[in-house]
Design an enzyme around this catalytic site. Structure first.
Site, PDB file in Angstrom:
ATOM      1  N   HIS A 139       1.059  -1.042   0.235  1.00  0.00           N
ATOM      2  CA  HIS A 139      -0.205  -0.508  -0.097  1.00  0.00           C
ATOM      3  C   HIS A 139       0.895   1.418  -0.033  1.00  0.00           C
ATOM      4  O   HIS A 139       1.396   1.548   0.869  1.00  0.00           O
ATOM      5  CB  HIS A 139      -1.233   0.004   1.409  1.00  0.00           C
ATOM      6  CG  HIS A 139      -1.641   0.968   1.567  1.00  0.00           C
ATOM      7  ND1 HIS A 139      -2.270   1.779   2.359  1.00  0.00           N
ATOM      8  CD2 HIS A 139      -2.364   2.372  -0.059  1.00  0.00           C
ATOM      9  CE1 HIS A 139      -2.889   3.388   2.170  1.00  0.00           C
ATOM     10  NE2 HIS A 139      -3.361   3.113   0.613  1.00  0.00           N
ATOM     11  N   GLU A 151       3.052   1.034   3.435  1.00  0.00           N
ATOM     12  CA  GLU A 151       2.437  -0.373   4.376  1.00  0.00           C
ATOM     13  C   GLU A 151       2.267  -1.806   3.727  1.00  0.00           C
ATOM     14  O   GLU A 151       1.971  -1.539   2.363  1.00  0.00           O
ATOM     15  CB  GLU A 151       1.505   0.165   4.497  1.00  0.00           C
ATOM     16  CG  GLU A 151       0.662   1.333   5.394  1.00  0.00           C
ATOM     17  CD  GLU A 151      -0.395   1.293   6.162  1.00  0.00           C
ATOM     18  OE1 GLU A 151      -0.713   1.236   7.266  1.00  0.00           O
ATOM     19  OE2 GLU A 151      -1.350   1.230   5.128  1.00  0.00           O
TER      20      GLU A 151
END
Length: 290
Positions: A139, A151
């Site tokens: 992410h 992430e």
């Protein structure tokens, strides 16, 4: 070993992922169902790189090299040689699942698949593929070239080898990694979106105007951007979908999307991308809409 990176979706996020991957020396195949979006994306990336040259962050040779590594295509079969494919389409689970269904038969058996989802279950998305052990969440934050954080989120089936390869790829992009567990909205959006939703409730209940709320958080909490301005930047439809994922996934009333957010989305006032949100962007300078 990841050498060829495929990116599905030539929107803002897909463009950014393609750009940072090419700068890091990866060969990039950017795919989108709409050929005109590919053309726009390549022009956007070239413009972004030219700005980096102008501000001495890149040399002209590095810009040329990066552009030479990015190919665009409206034919999904061109992703067949990818070692890693990152899906970066709209935050809609049914759309993502459909893409994985079309993509899996095209890919090499050993190819890794990743999703740039900002909130959806990695385990559930992995179950729509033929390779859940080679699937995970990568992410990126928006805008990708500027934001330092990525992430990494493992699904229940993600193998260590997949996780290690993803870590190596992200590190080569000169990004900082944070590892999140596979719970709705992960870390950043689990904290950020309820704050934005609360700012919208503060507006909805008449506690402060758009300008008052954004000024209060910029100057009172030292945020670089007020929460309503940030919501417009993210896209109010995206904000709403993340709040719905949190509300459905955690069944806690504190995640209930503010009715005013729902109303703005229903009006098509989605923020900066549609010209109106909590601010009206159609003039010289943005003007609060409430």
């Amino acid at each position: 070993m990841i050498k060829n990176v495929g990116v599905v979706g030539a929107g803002q996020m897909g463009c950014g992922i393609a750009q940072v991957s090419a700068i890091a020396g990866y060969k990039v195949q950017l795919y989108d169902v709409a050929a005109e979006r590919i053309e726009t994306a390549l022009a956007t990336i070239n413009g972004n790189l030219a700005r980096q040259v102008a501000s001495a962050k890149l040399t002209e040779d590095q810009r040329k090299q990066a552009m030479s590594l990015i190919q665009g295509s409206a034919d999904m079969h061109d992703l067949s040689s990818s070692d890693l494919v990152i899906e970066a389409v709209t935050e809609d689970e049914s759309v993502k699942r459909k893409i994985f269904g079309q993509l899996c038969p095209i890919l090499k058996p050993e190819a890794m698949l990743a999703t740039n989802t900002s909130s959806l279950s990695i385990t559930r998305l992995a179950s729509a593929t033929d390779r859940p052990e080679r699937f995970m969440g990568i992410h990126f934050m928006n805008p990708v070239p500027v934001m330092k954080l990525v992430e990494l989120v493992r699904g229940i089936a993600t193998e260590d080898e997949t996780f290690s390869a993803a870590k190596e790829y992200v590190s080569k992009l000169d990004k900082a990694i944070t590892v999140a567990e596979d719970f709705p909205a992960f870390i950043v959006n689990r904290i950020l979106l309820p704050m934005i939703n609360e700012a919208i409730y503060t507006l909805y209940e008449g506690v402060g105007s758009v300008d008052a709320i954004d000024t209060a958080m910029r100057l009172g909490a030292n945020h670089p951007m007020g929460p309503l301005q940030l919501a417009d930047f993210i896209g109010l439809d995206t904000c709403l979908s993340i709040m719905q994922v949190l509300h459905d996934g955690l069944a806690d009333s504190k995640y209930r999307p503010c009715p005013l957010l729902v109303k703005y989305v229903e009006a098509g006032w989605l923020g900066r991308k549609s010209g109106r949100g909590f601010y009206d962007y159609r003039g010289e300078t943005p003007v609060p809409t409430r």
